[in-house]
Design an enzyme around this catalytic site. Structure first.
Site, mmCIF file in Angstrom:
data_model
loop_
_atom_site.group_PDB
_atom_site.id
_atom_site.type_symbol
_atom_site.label_atom_id
_atom_site.label_comp_id
_atom_site.label_asym_id
_atom_site.label_seq_id
_atom_site.Cartn_x
_atom_site.Cartn_y
_atom_site.Cartn_z
ATOM 1 N N TYR A 63 -41.577 109.593 -26.904
ATOM 2 C CA TYR A 63 -40.328 108.861 -26.684
ATOM 3 C C TYR A 63 -39.891 108.161 -27.957
ATOM 4 O O TYR A 63 -40.675 107.491 -28.637
ATOM 5 C CB TYR A 63 -40.497 107.820 -25.568
ATOM 6 C CG TYR A 63 -39.337 106.855 -25.493
ATOM 7 C CD1 TYR A 63 -38.109 107.277 -24.994
ATOM 8 C CD2 TYR A 63 -39.444 105.561 -25.988
ATOM 9 C CE1 TYR A 63 -37.016 106.427 -24.977
ATOM 10 C CE2 TYR A 63 -38.360 104.693 -25.964
ATOM 11 C CZ TYR A 63 -37.153 105.140 -25.456
ATOM 12 O OH TYR A 63 -36.082 104.292 -25.446
ATOM 13 N N HIS A 93 -26.846 100.004 -32.948
ATOM 14 C CA HIS A 93 -27.087 98.669 -32.398
ATOM 15 C C HIS A 93 -26.480 97.564 -33.268
ATOM 16 O O HIS A 93 -26.681 96.375 -32.987
ATOM 17 C CB HIS A 93 -28.579 98.420 -32.208
ATOM 18 C CG HIS A 93 -29.091 98.879 -30.875
ATOM 19 N ND1 HIS A 93 -28.769 98.245 -29.699
ATOM 20 C CD2 HIS A 93 -29.869 99.924 -30.542
ATOM 21 C CE1 HIS A 93 -29.343 98.869 -28.692
ATOM 22 N NE2 HIS A 93 -30.019 99.905 -29.168
ATOM 23 N N ASN A 205 -37.804 97.277 -30.674
ATOM 24 C CA ASN A 205 -38.125 97.343 -29.248
ATOM 25 C C ASN A 205 -39.200 96.315 -28.896
ATOM 26 O O ASN A 205 -40.332 96.653 -28.566
ATOM 27 C CB ASN A 205 -38.587 98.770 -28.917
ATOM 28 C CG ASN A 205 -38.671 99.031 -27.427
ATOM 29 O OD1 ASN A 205 -39.576 99.703 -26.975
ATOM 30 N ND2 ASN A 205 -37.742 98.514 -26.663
ATOM 31 N N ARG A 289 -38.523 52.520 -13.990
ATOM 32 C CA ARG A 289 -39.754 52.541 -13.210
ATOM 33 C C ARG A 289 -40.342 53.954 -13.086
ATOM 34 O O ARG A 289 -41.554 54.143 -13.099
ATOM 35 C CB ARG A 289 -39.472 51.965 -11.813
ATOM 36 C CG ARG A 289 -40.699 51.802 -10.975
ATOM 37 C CD ARG A 289 -40.505 51.135 -9.622
ATOM 38 N NE ARG A 289 -39.166 50.943 -9.158
ATOM 39 C CZ ARG A 289 -38.800 51.139 -7.884
ATOM 40 N NH1 ARG A 289 -39.677 51.577 -6.994
ATOM 41 N NH2 ARG A 289 -37.556 50.898 -7.501
#
Length: 519
Positions: A63, A93, A205, A289
């Site tokens: 891949y 990208h 990735n 408090r």
């Protein structure tokens, strides 16, 4: 990284774990970085790349090496085009939008990516790691847009800017300026790299953008927990609150360790034995408090948040995993940023509650109905001048606005998963958006804390001026902080613009200037 500012020692990238503190040191330019030159490490890194080269040349199906990316994984890449594929990945990208990450944030992102790749399961050459580390060494830092990642398959678009810079493309931060990479590389005689198969994917990735931001967010939140405790101590003095609300015996019956640490710090600050008698309220309002209970949620969250961030930082988080030693290609989903998404969504919630707490303390101290005899809006003006002076009125409004904006940002980003990329990425983490939101919430809370510190200091000064508290009754720790604030700020008597002072105080908080507690 200018050698003149190095102060935190050397950080070696060599496959071993790094810490959140080390990433912060690198991000701030305080650490010298280097890549391990041990033969065993070099051999282990190169073994993965050599295994991949042999496999794809034998027409193995890998891949992102011999296939397209994402939903295009069914598309086979001809052998003669395999070596072109990495450049296409970072090129398409190149569509990030929004503001750019700061230089500090971008250093953290780059360092986080190097840590992961140096684990030796990403199928890259040692030479690629050298180039990445050289960017840090020479402080040539990729300019990275903040928007465009859904946090799976990792931070693809932000990290594409690192891959592109290695190849001489896009822009870098250099000498504090944005410059074209080609110009800087030419000036420094840096040769662009041609990415080998899988190397573009190895850089892009993964979860480095969200994880680098998480490392920075963690340290800032850790400090906010401490300074919120110190401010609460000062608020208690200024409001003449009840110091016994923070008694050790009281907190022994509800043993959350972080909460009880906060209560102990405040109790010690207030020097109970020497403290003046508290006001006529038996119980102070909740923002005093219950301060340990509010701050304590963050303090108790820090250890497990650290564990989440540490694990992600020191993981191999790309896909596929390349086991060169055993010659295996393992396809999975380690790019998924769910742990960081959850950590950042949780952290921003706890931090925003500090903004809300401090905002309520400011409101009490500014209001004559609740501040036990102090002037309206803490104005130091006297006589007829008091009628035209408004002290911290606008700062109180501003703090309320910043707190409201911080609270608005607390909707968890991780629940807004979107199905993307032809429904291949059909369940995503949104981790980078969560981290960016968290950074914004921290920034807003630092602004509220700066206001609260200034206002609490003013209240104490007015008490000292009116002799309603004595300087010698204060603890050493509070005296120290009061002196430090006095070095940065003078009593607000006549109205003056406070923007510059507020910005300076925010910067000092971010630099952890105020000496506080030993955790």
């Amino acid at each position: 990284m200018n050698a003149a500012v190095l102060q935190d020692g050397q950080v070696i990238f060599g496959g071993t774990d790094l810490t959140i503190n080390q990433i912060n040191s690198i991000a701030k330019g305080h650490a010298e970085v280097c890549l391990s030159e041990k033969e065993e490490f070099i051999s282990r890194i190169n073994r993965g790349a050599e295994f991949l080269d042999n496999l794809w040349k034998k027409e193995g199906v890998i891949y992102g090496v011999t296939t397209g990316y994402g939903d295009s994984c069914t598309e086979s890449i001809p052998t003669e085009l395999v070596e072109e594929l990495p450049s296409h990945l970072f090129t398409f990208h190149g569509c990030g939008m929004g503001e750019m990450f700061s230089i500090e944030q971008s250093r953290a992102i780059l360092a986080a990516r190097i840590v992961s790749i140096a684990k030796g399961f990403s199928g890259v050459r040692y030479k690629l790691l050298q180039k990445l580390v050289d960017l840090l060494k020479k402080d040539v830092i990729p300019v990275i847009p903040q928007e465009g990642s859904v946090g799976a398959s990792g931070d693809l678009t932000p990290l594409s800017y690192i891959a592109a810079v290695l190849c001489g493309k896009r822009k870098v931060w250099y000498l504090g300026q944005q410059m074209y990479t080609t110009k800087v590389f030419d000036a420094l005689q840096i040769a662009p790299l041609r990415l080998r198969p899988k190397e573009g994917l190895a850089i892009m990735n993964g979860t480095a953008a969200m994880t680098g931001l998480a490392c920075l967010a963690y340290k800032r939140a850790e400090y906010l927990s401490q300074i919120s405790a110190r401010i609460t101590s000062m608020m208690c003095i200024a409001l003449q609150g009840n110091a016994y609300h923070f008694d050790n015996s009281l907190f022994s019956v509800k043993p959350h360790p972080g909460q009880n640490q906060i209560a102990q710090w405040i109790h010690e600050d207030l020097n109970v034995g020497a403290a003046p008698k508290h006001n006529n309220r038996l119980q102070d309002r909740y923002s005093l408090r219950c301060a340990p209970h509010v701050i304590g949620v963050l303090q108790d969250s820090l250890p497990w948040l650290k564990r989440f961030i540490d694990n992600e930082l020191n993981s191999t988080n790309d896909n596929p995993i390349i086991d060169g030693e055993n010659e295996k290609v393992l396809h999975g989903g380690h790019f998924y940023g769910g742990h960081i998404a959850f950590a950042m969504d949780s952290l921003k919630n706890a931090v925003a509650n500090l903004a809300d707490l401090l905002d309520r303390q400011i409101a009490q101290l500014s209001d004559v109905k609740f501040n036990n005899g102090l002037p309206a809006n803490l104005s130091g003006a006297v006589g007829t001048r008091s009628s035209i002076n408004h002290g911290f009125k606008a700062v109180q409004i501003g703090a309320s606005a910043w707190a409201a904006e911080a609270l608005k940002q607390t909707m968890p980003a991780s629940v807004f998963s979107r199905s993307t990329e032809c429904h291949n990425q059909d369940k995503v983490s949104m981790g980078t958006i969560a981290a960016r939101d968290c950074i914004r919430v921290i920034e807003l809370t630092e602004q509220v804390a700066a206001s609260a510190l200034m206002i609490a200091w003013q209240g104490i000064q007015l008490r000292i001026r009116s002799n309603s508290i004595l300087w010698n009754s204060l603890s050493y720790s509070l005296k120290n902080t009061i002196k430090q604030v006095s070095d940065q700020f003078t009593l607000l008597e006549e109205d003056r613009e406070l923007e510059d002072a507020l910005r300076r105080f925010v910067s000092l908080i971010q630099k952890r200037h105020w000496r506080l507690y030993e955790a």
